[in-house]
Design an enzyme around this catalytic site. Structure first.
Site, PDB file in Angstrom:
ATOM      1  N   THR A 263       0.800  -1.229   0.000  1.00  0.00           N
ATOM      2  CA  THR A 263       0.000   0.000   0.000  1.00  0.00           C
ATOM      3  C   THR A 263       0.833   1.280   0.000  1.00  0.00           C
ATOM      4  O   THR A 263       0.337   2.330  -0.414  1.00  0.00           O
ATOM      5  CB  THR A 263      -0.952   0.038   1.209  1.00  0.00           C
ATOM      6  OG1 THR A 263      -0.189  -0.069   2.430  1.00  0.00           O
ATOM      7  CG2 THR A 263      -1.958  -1.114   1.137  1.00  0.00           C
TER       8      THR A 263
ATOM      9  N   TYR B  82       1.238   9.328   7.438  1.00  0.00           N
ATOM     10  CA  TYR B  82       0.516   8.062   7.617  1.00  0.00           C
ATOM     11  C   TYR B  82       1.128   6.909   6.833  1.00  0.00           C
ATOM     12  O   TYR B  82       1.968   7.097   5.960  1.00  0.00           O
ATOM     13  CB  TYR B  82      -0.978   8.199   7.380  1.00  0.00           C
ATOM     14  CG  TYR B  82      -1.529   8.677   6.065  1.00  0.00           C
ATOM     15  CD1 TYR B  82      -0.797   8.734   4.898  1.00  0.00           C
ATOM     16  CD2 TYR B  82      -2.877   9.058   6.010  1.00  0.00           C
ATOM     17  CE1 TYR B  82      -1.365   9.143   3.708  1.00  0.00           C
ATOM     18  CE2 TYR B  82      -3.457   9.487   4.827  1.00  0.00           C
ATOM     19  CZ  TYR B  82      -2.692   9.532   3.676  1.00  0.00           C
ATOM     20  OH  TYR B  82      -3.268   9.948   2.502  1.00  0.00           O
ATOM     21  N   GLU B  83       0.734   5.712   7.248  1.00  0.00           N
ATOM     22  CA  GLU B  83       1.328   4.441   6.790  1.00  0.00           C
ATOM     23  C   GLU B  83       2.835   4.405   7.055  1.00  0.00           C
ATOM     24  O   GLU B  83       3.613   3.867   6.268  1.00  0.00           O
ATOM     25  CB  GLU B  83       0.996   4.183   5.323  1.00  0.00           C
ATOM     26  CG  GLU B  83      -0.496   3.993   5.101  1.00  0.00           C
ATOM     27  CD  GLU B  83      -0.841   3.160   3.899  1.00  0.00           C
ATOM     28  OE1 GLU B  83      -0.020   2.327   3.473  1.00  0.00           O
ATOM     29  OE2 GLU B  83      -1.954   3.331   3.392  1.00  0.00           O
ATOM     30  N   GLY B  84       3.211   4.966   8.195  1.00  0.00           N
ATOM     31  CA  GLY B  84       4.614   5.010   8.607  1.00  0.00           C
ATOM     32  C   GLY B  84       5.223   6.351   8.255  1.00  0.00           C
ATOM     33  O   GLY B  84       5.293   6.711   7.081  1.00  0.00           O
TER      34      GLY B  84
END
Length: 381
Positions: free
Chosen positions: A241, A364-366
């Site tokens: 993703t 976001y997502e790391g």
């Protein structure tokens, strides 16, 4: 970068660009101003088969692959990032099912997400566990027939709109990351409530909520993968993703660049268009360089998922794509505001919205600091 796109991908890109220009661009400013969820845009995405573009046809998707999804996300984000995040969040909810779900789970849940019959969300972040996922407090206690879930998640995209939510919870605290499991929840389960809507710096059309779990019974057949495999499933999901987040950042940067070029050609100062001044030309050239180099790494990461999903290089390239493209998006959108001058600071023009929207792609997502850590770990092992 057309040389790596086949004719179907070029046609998809051009089609989505047209749809985005006709359906999403005209309402982007209103969505941002009123902070409303773009329900009509979801219908457009669903009706055009875009919510499951990367999911195999056997589970209701288009089976077009990850590069095709990145193209879709990029074109949508180019005009409305709040709409594009619906696509990336649908993937974040869907991919754990695709990677770890049983056939029964895929048919029951994945198909509904792929067809756009419902929206999904993924419950990861907690008040005390952002980048440190292993520090989560949400627990899933094993009981007869399933688990009892207690805890809370924050900053959950699609939180108030999702009907299917994949949730990360601790099933054995003594095992650390290997004691984390993933469960599948339906909206409306007894004890599962949706909290307040967050009012954010950007992505005003995205529904971001707190999710609260109070003694929620989750049947055993809702466990996604073996018990204790949730952290591993999540990390693999991120490899799939993060390039989509890179595509989102890329679309923002491309949109800001195009707006800046138009403005520089039209705006007259000192009797000449801004585009005639060397300083402006160099700024625009540097913005264009950033966009093209970001496109290269994002498309490479997406292509690797399509052709080499088991590659040991994937985690590194996926992190690089998300990290670099989001940094480019932040710089290009900031430079776009500078190109517009005072007009860039007001909402009459889209670049201030793009700048606000771009910031979250670094988080976001790391966070991008986490991405640097991942890349360093990969190259030094």
């Amino acid at each position: 970068m057309d040389f790596i796109l086949n004719e179907d991908q070029k046609m998809l890109r051009d089609t989505v660009r047209r749809i985005a220009g006709e359906k999403f661009a005209p309402i982007a400013a209103e969505i941002d101003e009123k902070e409303v969820f773009p329900s009509d845009s979801v219908s457009v995405l669903r009706d055009n088969g875009l919510l499951g573009i990367q999911i195999p046809e056997e589970y209701g998707g288009a089976g077009a692959g990850m590069l095709s999804m990145v193209l879709v996300v990029e074109e949508v984000a180019r005009v409305c990032c709040s709409t594009s995040v619906i696509l990336t969040t649908q993937a974040l909810a869907s991919d754990p099912l695709l990677l770890a779900g049983t056939e029964e789970q895929k048919k029951k849940f994945l198909r509904r997400l792929a067809t756009g019959d419902c929206l999904g969300a993924c419950g990861i972040t907690e008040p005390g566990a952002g980048s440190d996922v292993s520090g989560m407090k949400t627990t899933a206690r094993k009981v007869d027939g399933g688990y009892v879930l207690d805890g809370a998640k924050i900053f959950i995209t699609n939180g108030g709109e999702a009907e299917i939510v994949t949730v990360l919870a601790c099933t054995d605290r003594d095992k650390g990351n290997r004691g984390i499991s993933m469960l599948i929840l339906d909206k409306g389960m007894p004890g599962f409530t949706v909290g307040k809507k967050e009012h954010k710096m950007g992505l005003h059309g995205s529904d971001t909520r707190e999710l609260v779990f109070d003694n929620v019974f989750v049947p055993a057949d809702r466990l996604l993968g073996p018990e204790g495999s949730g952290f591993r499933t999540l990390m693999t999901t991120f490899n799939f993703t993060r390039p989509a987040v890179g595509g989102q950042a890329l679309g923002l940067a491309q949109g800001a660049l195009e707006a800046s070029i138009r403005y520089a050609r039209e705006r007259v100062q000192f009797g000449k268009p801004l585009s005639s001044f060397q300083g402006m030309q160099w700024m625009l050239a540097e913005m264009a360089l950033g966009v093209e180099t970001a496109r290269s790494i994002v498309y490479r990461a997406a292509s690797m998922i399509d052709t080499e999903p088991e590659s040991p290089e994937l985690a590194k390239i996926a992190s690089m794509a998300k990290w670099y493209a989001s940094d480019v998006a932040m710089k290009v959108t900031t430079d776009a505001v500078q190109v517009f001058g005072g007009y860039g600071y007001v909402r009459e023009y889209p670049v201030e919205r793009m700048m606000r929207d771009a910031k979250i792609t670094q988080i976001y997502e790391g966070t991008n600091q986490i991405q640097r850590t991942i890349v360093a770990g990969q190259i030094l092992r």
